[in-house]
Design an enzyme around this catalytic site. Structure first.
Site, short mmCIF file in Angstrom:
data_model
loop_
_atom_site.label_atom_id
_atom_site.label_comp_id
_atom_site.label_asym_id
_atom_site.label_seq_id
_atom_site.Cartn_x
_atom_site.Cartn_y
_atom_site.Cartn_z
N LYS A 176 4.31 10.28 14.89
CA LYS A 176 4.75 9.04 14.23
C LYS A 176 6.24 8.85 14.46
O LYS A 176 7.01 9.83 14.43
CB LYS A 176 4.43 9.14 12.74
N SER B 52 0.16 7.35 3.09
CA SER B 52 0.24 6.83 4.46
C SER B 52 -0.43 7.66 5.54
O SER B 52 -0.54 7.20 6.67
CB SER B 52 1.69 6.60 4.86
N SER C 144 1.03 3.75 6.22
CA SER C 144 1.93 3.32 7.28
C SER C 144 1.74 4.09 8.59
O SER C 144 2.28 3.68 9.61
CB SER C 144 3.38 3.49 6.81
N1 GLN Z 1 1.57 2.38 1.21
C1 GLN Z 1 2.55 3.09 0.43
C2 GLN Z 1 3.83 2.29 0.40
O1 GLN Z 1 3.81 1.18 0.77
C3 GLN Z 1 2.72 4.46 0.94
C4 GLN Z 1 3.66 4.56 2.08
C5 GLN Z 1 3.74 5.95 2.60
O2 GLN Z 1 2.99 6.85 2.19
N2 GLN Z 1 4.68 6.15 3.49
O3 GLN Z 1 4.85 2.75 -0.02
#
Ligand code: GLN
Length: 479
Positions: A82, A181, A157
């Site tokens: 990532k 994420s 994400s």
């Molecule tokens: N979807 C969550 C957010 O918007 C988690 C993001 C993540 O785990 N990096 O913050």
């Protein structure tokens, strides 16, 4: 089997073939890049690809590896990282314009450990800008589509990593999980995603979003592959004071251990926010598990309804502090102006996208004088209560089972204009993040409009082995 189909296999299966000398390292890379050629235009999982280097590394391995009996299970395996995790001398953009030209001067510890094992890093994957999001639509480098159906989001994400695994554009991937994420995109793309216990894997070289929550975790096709990767990247690191100094065993999968486990089902997760089709799939799985485990128990996690608000207050506060470093002076984008303040304003104004700005503003507000106790302070207290809910629950059960996401994947564009609805995608994942616990998402056998549902298993702190055993047992149940 046709050599071009090799990329569809698991890491463990490829390793076996390499060991048996049925295939060459080169064949594996070739097959993966064939998949990338076939799919990448439509999916956009990658921000950068290192094709030539990857082929050279594979050829090198074919020439130099002589002792196949001691081959590390990850040697020669094509990996995607990532793009908020640093790989030396490669771009690390975080999906943001502000870092669009930033090259990392060093390897993240997790990446270093993968390299030491001999993996081939083939590219860096797309993500929501600074890992803030649930749909992978906010990257400066464009959206990612779901390989199961490209009209739909891959989840976020770490959507690029999950999509790359789903279309066999790599064999192993690293994602990051702050509030879900790794697990949410794994669920949406029908693959496996593991968030380790906070402190299990070093965060050194992971570009910070919310430091008290951020974790690096593997995204893979199978539970066994996730165990292999975790065994390689876990363990104490002097460069990360929050990494825990505990021995790391080789994580294995022992599905028979299930017979000793009591599975807890938290009643608060099976309420009105949950799509009934997902509820049905999870309940069916629980019924099947019930025949093989020690017991299934209803449990209660009474502070569940506070998790999203608590998570948002904490992650935005930490993000506002962490992202203060991007000012046009030290890294990445700089919009040159004669006046220093104007340079800061223009650089940050043009460098960050809307969601990142929203979170910086919310976090700054929550930390400001007069509001600090009310918002950030209260959120920290509720975080402790959420953790206590789990401590209580784990007195009567060993593993907690829940859906990973409250809904199946949604269409690209469907929720992007409505951040509050988007935040609800994290309804079931943020609690394990706030409590620092290990959690995995595995794809269900039954599908909804072609998409499996994610089954989430949460374990006690540092009980990744139990989580993996149980996940492997479910995977075998479905097979
Ligand atoms: N979807 C969550 C957010 O918007 C988690 C993001 C993540 O785990 N990096 O913050």
């Amino acid at each position: 089997m046709n050599k071009s189909d090799l990329a569809r296999l698991s890491i463990a299966a490829i390793h076996q073939k390499l060991k048996n000398k049925e295939i060459k390292f080169f064949d594996v890379i070739e097959s993966v890049f064939q998949q990338i050629k076939n799919n990448e235009k439509k999916i956009s999982a990658y921000i950068s690809l290192f094709e030539q280097e990857s082929f050279e590394q594979a050829q090198q391995l074919d020439q130099t590896v002589k002792d196949f009996s001691n081959l590390h299970p990850l040697t020669g395996i094509p990996f995607a990282i990532k793009d908020n995790i640093c790989v030396k001398d490669k771009l690390a953009t975080c999906g943001s314009r502000i870092l669009h030209n930033f090259n990392s001067p060093y390897d993240a510890t997790a990446v270093q450990r993968l390299k030491d094992a001999g993996v081939i890093i083939i590219g860096k994957t797309n993500l929501d800008e600074f890992a803030m999001g649930s749909s992978n639509e906010t990257s400066y480098f464009g959206k990612v589509a779901n390989p199961l159906n490209p009209e739909y989001v891959p989840g976020g994400s770490s959507g690029g990593s999950a999509a790359a695994i789903a279309y066999s554009g790599c064999l192993g991937a690293l994602g990051t999980d702050t509030g879900g994420s790794v697990r949410l995109p794994a669920a949406f793309c029908g693959v496996v995603g593991l968030k380790p216990t906070y402190g299990r894997v070093s965060r050194y070289g992971l570009i910070a979003f919310a430091s008290s929550l951020d974790c690096i975790g593997p995204i893979t096709k199978t539970v066994q592959d996730a165990a292999l990767i975790l065994s390689t990247i876990a363990g104490h690191d002097p460069y990360d004071a929050t990494s825990v100094n505990m021995p790391v065993n080789q994580f294995l999968c022992n599905p028979d251990a299930l017979k000793d486990y009591t599975i807890g089902v938290p009643q608060e997760y099976f309420t009105k926010g949950l799509d009934p089709r997902i509820a049905q799939i999870v309940e069916k799985t629980i019924a099947e598990l019930g025949k093989k485990c020690k017991a299934v128990k209803q449990i209660s996690l009474p502070h569940t309804s506070y998790t999203i608000a608590t998570y948002q207050l904490i992650c935005t506060a930490e993000a506002s502090s962490n992202l203060a470093r991007y000012d046009g002076v030290k890294y990445g984008l700089r919009i040159t102006k004669d006046d220093l303040i104007e340079m800061y304003e223009q650089t940050r104004g043009q460098g960050f996208g809307a969601e990142v700005k929203r979170r910086i503003l919310l976090g700054t507000y929550g930390l400001s004088k007069g509001y600090y106790d009310e918002y950030y302070g209260t959120a920290q207290k509720v975080r402790a209560l959420i953790k206590q809910d789990f401590d209580q629950a784990f007195k009567t059960c060993d593993i907690i089972i829940t859906p990973t996401a409250p809904t199946p994947p949604f269409k690209l564009g469907e929720k992007i204009a409505d951040p509050l609805t988007m935040y609800l995608s994290d309804l079931f994942t943020t609690s394990a993040s706030l409590a620092g616990l290990p959690a995995i998402s595995i794809p269900s056998r039954d599908k909804i409009n072609g998409f499996p549902a994610g089954i989430q298993l949460i374990g006690r702190a540092f009980a990744e082995q139990e989580v993996l055993n149980c996940a492997d047992a479910i995977e075998k149940l479905y097979a």
